[in-house]
Structures are given as C-alpha cells and as structure tokens.
Motif scaffolding. Sequence first.
Motif, PDB file in Angstrom:
ATOM      1  N   ALA A 172       4.878 -13.635   0.209  1.00 36.75           N
ATOM      2  CA  ALA A 172       4.271 -12.882   1.300  1.00 36.75           C
ATOM      3  C   ALA A 172       2.758 -12.782   1.127  1.00 36.75           C
ATOM      4  CB  ALA A 172       4.883 -11.482   1.378  1.00 36.75           C
ATOM      5  N   PHE A 173       2.325 -12.489  -0.083  1.00 43.71           N
ATOM      6  CA  PHE A 173       0.886 -12.358  -0.339  1.00 43.71           C
ATOM      7  C   PHE A 173       0.156 -13.692  -0.177  1.00 43.71           C
ATOM      8  CE2 PHE A 173       1.097  -8.327  -3.223  1.00 43.71           C
ATOM      9  CZ  PHE A 173       1.532  -7.607  -2.126  1.00 43.71           C
ATOM     10  N   LYS A 174       0.801 -14.768  -0.571  1.00 42.84           N
ATOM     11  CA  LYS A 174       0.192 -16.089  -0.403  1.00 42.84           C
ATOM     12  C   LYS A 174      -0.006 -16.400   1.076  1.00 42.84           C
ATOM     13  CE  LYS A 174       0.845 -20.973  -1.590  1.00 42.84           C
ATOM     14  NZ  LYS A 174       1.754 -21.965  -2.259  1.00 42.84           N
ATOM     15  N   GLU A 175       0.982 -16.051   1.871  1.00 40.95           N
ATOM     16  CA  GLU A 175       0.885 -16.275   3.316  1.00 40.95           C
ATOM     17  C   GLU A 175      -0.233 -15.442   3.933  1.00 40.95           C
ATOM     18  OE1 GLU A 175       3.601 -14.935   7.011  1.00 40.95           O
ATOM     19  OE2 GLU A 175       4.580 -16.364   5.647  1.00 40.95           O
ATOM     20  N   ILE A 176      -0.316 -14.187   3.541  1.00 36.25           N
ATOM     21  CA  ILE A 176      -1.350 -13.293   4.069  1.00 36.25           C
ATOM     22  C   ILE A 176      -2.742 -13.779   3.652  1.00 36.25           C
ATOM     23  CG2 ILE A 176      -2.289 -10.947   3.944  1.00 36.25           C
ATOM     24  CD1 ILE A 176       0.655 -10.007   3.564  1.00 36.25           C
ATOM     25  N   ARG A 177      -2.867 -14.159   2.405  1.00 35.94           N
ATOM     26  CA  ARG A 177      -4.160 -14.638   1.911  1.00 35.94           C
ATOM     27  C   ARG A 177      -4.601 -15.889   2.657  1.00 35.94           C
ATOM     28  NH1 ARG A 177      -8.699 -15.250   1.006  1.00 35.94           N
ATOM     29  NH2 ARG A 177      -9.749 -15.767  -0.946  1.00 35.94           N
ATOM     30  N   SER A 178      -3.643 -16.755   2.992  1.00 42.46           N
ATOM     31  CA  SER A 178      -3.977 -18.014   3.664  1.00 42.46           C
ATOM     32  C   SER A 178      -4.467 -17.812   5.092  1.00 42.46           C
ATOM     33  CB  SER A 178      -2.751 -18.939   3.675  1.00 42.46           C
ATOM     34  OG  SER A 178      -1.762 -18.450   4.569  1.00 42.46           O
ATOM     35  N   LYS A 179      -4.249 -16.617   5.629  1.00 35.24           N
ATOM     36  CA  LYS A 179      -4.645 -16.354   7.023  1.00 35.24           C
ATOM     37  C   LYS A 179      -6.097 -15.894   7.150  1.00 35.24           C
ATOM     38  CE  LYS A 179       0.001 -15.437   8.736  1.00 35.24           C
ATOM     39  NZ  LYS A 179       0.927 -14.483   9.392  1.00 35.24           N
ATOM     40  N   GLY A 180      -6.804 -15.826   6.015  1.00 37.70           N
ATOM     41  CA  GLY A 180      -8.243 -15.621   6.115  1.00 37.70           C
ATOM     42  C   GLY A 180      -8.783 -14.312   5.623  1.00 37.70           C
ATOM     43  N   ILE A 181      -7.974 -13.484   4.985  1.00 39.24           N
ATOM     44  CA  ILE A 181      -8.507 -12.232   4.468  1.00 39.24           C
ATOM     45  C   ILE A 181      -9.427 -12.528   3.280  1.00 39.24           C
ATOM     46  CG2 ILE A 181      -6.456 -11.920   3.029  1.00 39.24           C
ATOM     47  CD1 ILE A 181      -6.833  -8.902   3.318  1.00 39.24           C
ATOM     48  N   PRO A 182     -10.630 -11.982   3.260  1.00 39.36           N
ATOM     49  CA  PRO A 182     -11.559 -12.238   2.156  1.00 39.36           C
ATOM     50  C   PRO A 182     -10.956 -11.846   0.806  1.00 39.36           C
ATOM     51  CG  PRO A 182     -12.701 -11.215   3.983  1.00 39.36           C
ATOM     52  CD  PRO A 182     -11.245 -11.153   4.324  1.00 39.36           C
ATOM     53  N   LYS A 183     -11.237 -12.642  -0.200  1.00 42.00           N
ATOM     54  CA  LYS A 183     -10.655 -12.419  -1.512  1.00 42.00           C
ATOM     55  C   LYS A 183     -10.992 -11.038  -2.056  1.00 42.00           C
ATOM     56  CE  LYS A 183     -10.301 -14.462  -6.122  1.00 42.00           C
ATOM     57  NZ  LYS A 183     -10.726 -15.575  -7.012  1.00 42.00           N
ATOM     58  N   LYS A 184     -12.228 -10.603  -1.834  1.00 42.41           N
ATOM     59  CA  LYS A 184     -12.658  -9.301  -2.338  1.00 42.41           C
ATOM     60  C   LYS A 184     -11.856  -8.177  -1.675  1.00 42.41           C
ATOM     61  CE  LYS A 184     -16.825  -6.469  -2.976  1.00 42.41           C
ATOM     62  NZ  LYS A 184     -18.294  -6.385  -2.743  1.00 42.41           N
ATOM     63  N   VAL A 185     -11.647  -8.306  -0.390  1.00 39.65           N
ATOM     64  CA  VAL A 185     -10.870  -7.302   0.353  1.00 39.65           C
ATOM     65  C   VAL A 185      -9.416  -7.361  -0.090  1.00 39.65           C
ATOM     66  CG1 VAL A 185     -10.116  -6.544   2.635  1.00 39.65           C
ATOM     67  CG2 VAL A 185     -12.433  -7.447   2.321  1.00 39.65           C
ATOM     68  N   PHE A 186      -8.912  -8.572  -0.251  1.00 43.02           N
ATOM     69  CA  PHE A 186      -7.528  -8.778  -0.684  1.00 43.02           C
ATOM     70  C   PHE A 186      -7.280  -8.065  -2.012  1.00 43.02           C
ATOM     71  CE2 PHE A 186      -4.151 -11.098  -2.804  1.00 43.02           C
ATOM     72  CZ  PHE A 186      -3.218 -11.317  -1.793  1.00 43.02           C
ATOM     73  N   ASN A 187      -8.126  -8.302  -2.979  1.00 42.68           N
ATOM     74  CA  ASN A 187      -7.941  -7.710  -4.314  1.00 42.68           C
ATOM     75  C   ASN A 187      -8.116  -6.197  -4.295  1.00 42.68           C
ATOM     76  OD1 ASN A 187      -7.460 -10.229  -5.425  1.00 42.68           O
ATOM     77  ND2 ASN A 187      -9.600 -10.562  -5.999  1.00 42.68           N
ATOM     78  N   ARG A 188      -9.080  -5.732  -3.511  1.00 43.00           N
ATOM     79  CA  ARG A 188      -9.305  -4.276  -3.438  1.00 43.00           C
ATOM     80  C   ARG A 188      -8.110  -3.589  -2.776  1.00 43.00           C
ATOM     81  NH1 ARG A 188      -9.234  -0.009  -4.399  1.00 43.00           N
ATOM     82  NH2 ARG A 188     -10.619   1.726  -3.894  1.00 43.00           N
ATOM     83  N   SER A 189      -7.516  -4.255  -1.807  1.00 39.05           N
ATOM     84  CA  SER A 189      -6.357  -3.689  -1.104  1.00 39.05           C
ATOM     85  C   SER A 189      -5.158  -3.592  -2.041  1.00 39.05           C
ATOM     86  CB  SER A 189      -6.009  -4.553   0.113  1.00 39.05           C
ATOM     87  OG  SER A 189      -7.106  -4.634   0.995  1.00 39.05           O
ATOM     88  N   LEU A 190      -4.952  -4.628  -2.827  1.00 39.73           N
ATOM     89  CA  LEU A 190      -3.864  -4.596  -3.801  1.00 39.73           C
ATOM     90  C   LEU A 190      -4.088  -3.486  -4.818  1.00 39.73           C
ATOM     91  CD1 LEU A 190      -3.102  -8.352  -4.627  1.00 39.73           C
ATOM     92  CD2 LEU A 190      -2.238  -6.918  -2.765  1.00 39.73           C
ATOM     93  N   GLN A 191      -5.332  -3.296  -5.194  1.00 40.31           N
ATOM     94  CA  GLN A 191      -5.671  -2.256  -6.170  1.00 40.31           C
ATOM     95  C   GLN A 191      -5.298  -0.871  -5.643  1.00 40.31           C
ATOM     96  OE1 GLN A 191      -9.910  -1.691  -6.937  1.00 40.31           O
ATOM     97  NE2 GLN A 191      -9.501  -1.412  -9.119  1.00 40.31           N
ATOM     98  N   LEU A 192      -5.636  -0.599  -4.377  1.00 42.57           N
ATOM     99  CA  LEU A 192      -5.295   0.701  -3.802  1.00 42.57           C
ATOM    100  C   LEU A 192      -3.778   0.859  -3.694  1.00 42.57           C
ATOM    101  CD1 LEU A 192      -5.958   3.379  -2.400  1.00 42.57           C
ATOM    102  CD2 LEU A 192      -6.046   2.126  -0.236  1.00 42.57           C
ATOM    103  N   GLY A 193      -3.103  -0.201  -3.237  1.00 46.89           N
ATOM    104  CA  GLY A 193      -1.651  -0.125  -3.110  1.00 46.89           C
ATOM    105  C   GLY A 193      -0.973   0.188  -4.426  1.00 46.89           C
ATOM    106  N   GLU A 194      -1.468  -0.414  -5.486  1.00 47.13           N
ATOM    107  CA  GLU A 194      -0.885  -0.169  -6.802  1.00 47.13           C
ATOM    108  C   GLU A 194      -1.205   1.232  -7.311  1.00 47.13           C
ATOM    109  OE1 GLU A 194      -2.026  -3.338  -9.377  1.00 47.13           O
ATOM    110  OE2 GLU A 194      -0.907  -4.853  -8.241  1.00 47.13           O
ATOM    111  N   GLU A 195      -2.355   1.751  -6.936  1.00 48.16           N
ATOM    112  CA  GLU A 195      -2.716   3.119  -7.323  1.00 48.16           C
ATOM    113  C   GLU A 195      -1.758   4.119  -6.674  1.00 48.16           C
ATOM    114  OE1 GLU A 195      -6.443   6.298  -6.883  1.00 48.16           O
ATOM    115  OE2 GLU A 195      -6.751   4.174  -6.378  1.00 48.16           O
ATOM    116  N   VAL A 196      -1.489   3.919  -5.395  1.00 46.64           N
ATOM    117  CA  VAL A 196      -0.536   4.784  -4.699  1.00 46.64           C
ATOM    118  C   VAL A 196       0.860   4.620  -5.307  1.00 46.64           C
ATOM    119  CG1 VAL A 196       0.600   5.257  -2.499  1.00 46.64           C
ATOM    120  CG2 VAL A 196      -1.853   4.772  -2.547  1.00 46.64           C
ATOM    121  N   ALA A 197       1.231   3.375  -5.575  1.00 45.63           N
ATOM    122  CA  ALA A 197       2.548   3.100  -6.164  1.00 45.63           C
ATOM    123  C   ALA A 197       2.717   3.802  -7.507  1.00 45.63           C
ATOM    124  CB  ALA A 197       2.730   1.594  -6.332  1.00 45.63           C
ATOM    125  N   ASP A 198       1.693   3.785  -8.324  1.00 42.84           N
ATOM    126  CA  ASP A 198       1.773   4.427  -9.640  1.00 42.84           C
ATOM    127  C   ASP A 198       2.064   5.922  -9.515  1.00 42.84           C
ATOM    128  OD1 ASP A 198       1.332   2.058 -10.980  1.00 42.84           O
ATOM    129  OD2 ASP A 198      -0.833   2.372 -11.197  1.00 42.84           O
TER     130      ASP A 198
END
Length: 451
Positions: free
Chosen positions: A132-158
């Motif tokens: 799923a993440f590979k597909e989303i990344r391939s659609k043009g989301i900037p890498k910096k935004v992609f990584n920052r978004s994952l970081q927030l999601g994991e913070e909430v998950a923790d």
Amino acid sequence: MKNTFHKFLLTLFVFAGLIACHDNSDYQEIITDGSYQTAAQIRLTNVIIHDIFSPPVASRIYAYPSIAAYEVAVLADPQYKSLMGQLNGFEPVDFNTEGEIYFPLASLAAYYKVATALIFSEEMMNTHKESAFKEIRSKGIPKKVFNRSLQLGEEVADHVIAYSKKDNYHQSRSFEKYTVSNAPNTWQPTPPAYMEGIEPHWNKIRSFVLDSASQYKTDPPTEFSSDKNSQFYKEAEEVFVTTQNLSTEQKDIAMFWDCNPYKVNVKGHVMFAEKKITPGGHWMGIAAISAKTAGQDWKGTAETLAMTGVALFDGFIACWDEKYRSVLIRPETYINKYIDEEWLPLLQTPPFPEYTSGHSVISNAAAETLTELFGEPFHFVDSTEVAYGLPIREFDSFRQAAEEAAISRLYGGIHYMPAIVNGATKGQKVGHHVLGRVSTKNENLAKVEKQ
C-alpha cells in the motif's frame, strides 16, 4: 562536443522532470475516501481468521487500530473530537504535528502499526502495508512529506499500543481455565471438537466506556428443568421444532450469520478446521461498506470504524460477563439428553456458555452506533460473507440486520429465545451507553462549518 553537451542537458532536464513528476506538490488527492483503510481492515480480518482468534479477542484487535486511525483524523480536522479523555484510561497527550504532513497516510500508518502489534502473523500485515505504501509513494507524494507522515502515524500508534497494554488482556492469558461442572444446568463442551470454554475471564478486560462489565446485567435465564411441562423444556423444544421445519430462507439466514471461527469438520478419522470470519468482523465489514455507501471521506470512515469497534468491544465484555455467570447449558446438550439423542443443530455449537446470545448483544450494540452515524432508513448491501462463499444480503437499516443476526441463532439451533431477546436488549443498552459517553464531533465547530 557540442552535441554531447546538448545531450547531457537534455538528459538532465528529463531527469529533473521525472523527479518533479515523482515528488509532486499537488498530492492531496491521492487518498480521499476510506478505501485504503478498508483494504487494511480486510487484510486484518484475513489475519484474524488465519491466526484463529476468538470473537472477543478479535473485537480487541479491530478496535485499537481503528481508534489509532481515528486519532490522526482528529489531528487533521478540528471538527472531530479526540477519544482521549473519553475512553476509560485513555489519557490525553500532545502529538508533534510540525512539518508538512499528509494526514490520510499518517492515519493509515497508525492503523497498520497497531494492528501488527496485536496479531501473530505480523508478516502478513507488513507485506500488505508495504504494498500500500509503495503504491501511495508512486503517486507523487514528496519523500519528505511521506516520511514525516509515517513518523506521526507511528507516534499516535505508540500511544494507542501503550493504552492497549493496560487493558488486562496480557494478564488474563495466565488466568485459570474454565472448569466444567457436573451440574445438569451448566454448559458442557460440545462435539465434534469438545473444546474448552473460551475466554472465561473476559469480563475482567478493561472496557472502553462501560463502568463495569455487569453494568447492564441481564435477568437470569429461565430456571432449568427437565420436566416436560416446565418453561425451560418448552424453550428447548422450540429450538428443536424450529430447526426441524426451517424454510430455505431461514437456513440461508442462519448460514449467513454463522461467523464461527471454530467450526471443525470431521471426515472419517480426519478432523480439520473451516476458517470463518468472527461476528465482530462481520459488523466491522458492514461498517466499512456503509461508509463507502454513504460516500464518506477517509476521516468519516475512520470515525465509523472506531465507533463501531468501541461498541463491539464493550458488547463482548458485557455479554461474556453474563455467559460465565449463568454458565447455561446449550440446546445441543439439553436436546440430546432430554428430547432426541440424534438431533444435531444446523450450525456447529460454539465453545462457550449459552446465555446471552453474543450475536444478539454485539449486533445490536453495533447497530445502534451505526444508526446514530447514518440514520434510518439506510439501505446497504452486505457483501461481507462473499469472500467466504456466501451470497449478499440487503438491508434497509442496521437494526433490521441486527434483528436478523439475532434470530439466526434460533434457526441455527444455537440459542433459546430468552438469550436472543434479552441479548438484543443488552446490546441496545450498550450501544446507547457508548453514544451517551462518547462524542466524535466538536459541536461548535460543526455548526460553524454548516453555516
């Protein structure tokens, strides 16, 4: 030399163009609806079936990831109200939302991380996440935004994972098993597997909103008796007669709502399990279908799944509290002993006491919650069971679906009518309590938006 330089510039421009296309600043429309979260939930259902989690435990596995996904939606839209401070023991914290964040992706990341923490077959979930993440990344989301978004999601998950660890689940894994009694009115393991009683201490799990597992304590079941003139005998006889005279429609209803993850088949000397969705999984499927039917965006879908998960979780706690208080004999055991020793129910009897009906409780709890979200009437096509070889069924309201789920247990030969009727009432009370205790909207902001 000149041509070589021109070719170099052309290559450089093309490369720059590819980078520009890949890291597109206009990425906000990559995720608009709840399809990615629904796909993640379907994957989670497959893992729950694969790992053979019991219905109560499955409700826990659905609830926490859905809550995590919803909490990211709260950060994305101030109209939504956090469940922190509303659910029992869910302490508020501040999350770091600095930097450019794509909240739909962060929500998905939170869901995957919590879900993976609660299952056995982690690789099954991780593989799905990576795809799923590979597909989303391939659609043009900037890498910096992609990584920052994952970081927030994991913070909430923790934070949600830490919350889940305090619900007494892990401690309950070491609690003593249920000891079968010889008293004639009590539950006995049933064929073909004669499994031990499942989750006898589930009432000790911390609820989300109930004050206690016995808050909506049900009246005791009908007094046990083997006398043919007794009320209990008549209730058992009703099950026996009904199952002997089922219409095709009634059989279809029973099979559609079976949802027994413990179904065991026996052929000769070979015994093998038939993997099925749990009752809670069925209703989480209905919630996802309804969100799509209503055209909800990803935030509305997260809200729907979180609220349904909360209602189901507390419904199972309330139901199991009564099951192991009354520890009532199942129709199969009673009928074989006192009415017809050759009788078999249409459905395989689940491995836990009879009263009250789990389907009746959790279906009505979920139905009340979904009715509050989508209103009534609300037509939906329930295709949840298609993946397991059953046809669709259509309903004009969630309450209609819950009523059918409840009565299906009589058709299946699983429950006496008091367990169905009283279970439905208990479920409705749990649903209303959830709605009375939990609010997902900041009303003042919602009013401003409407204006």
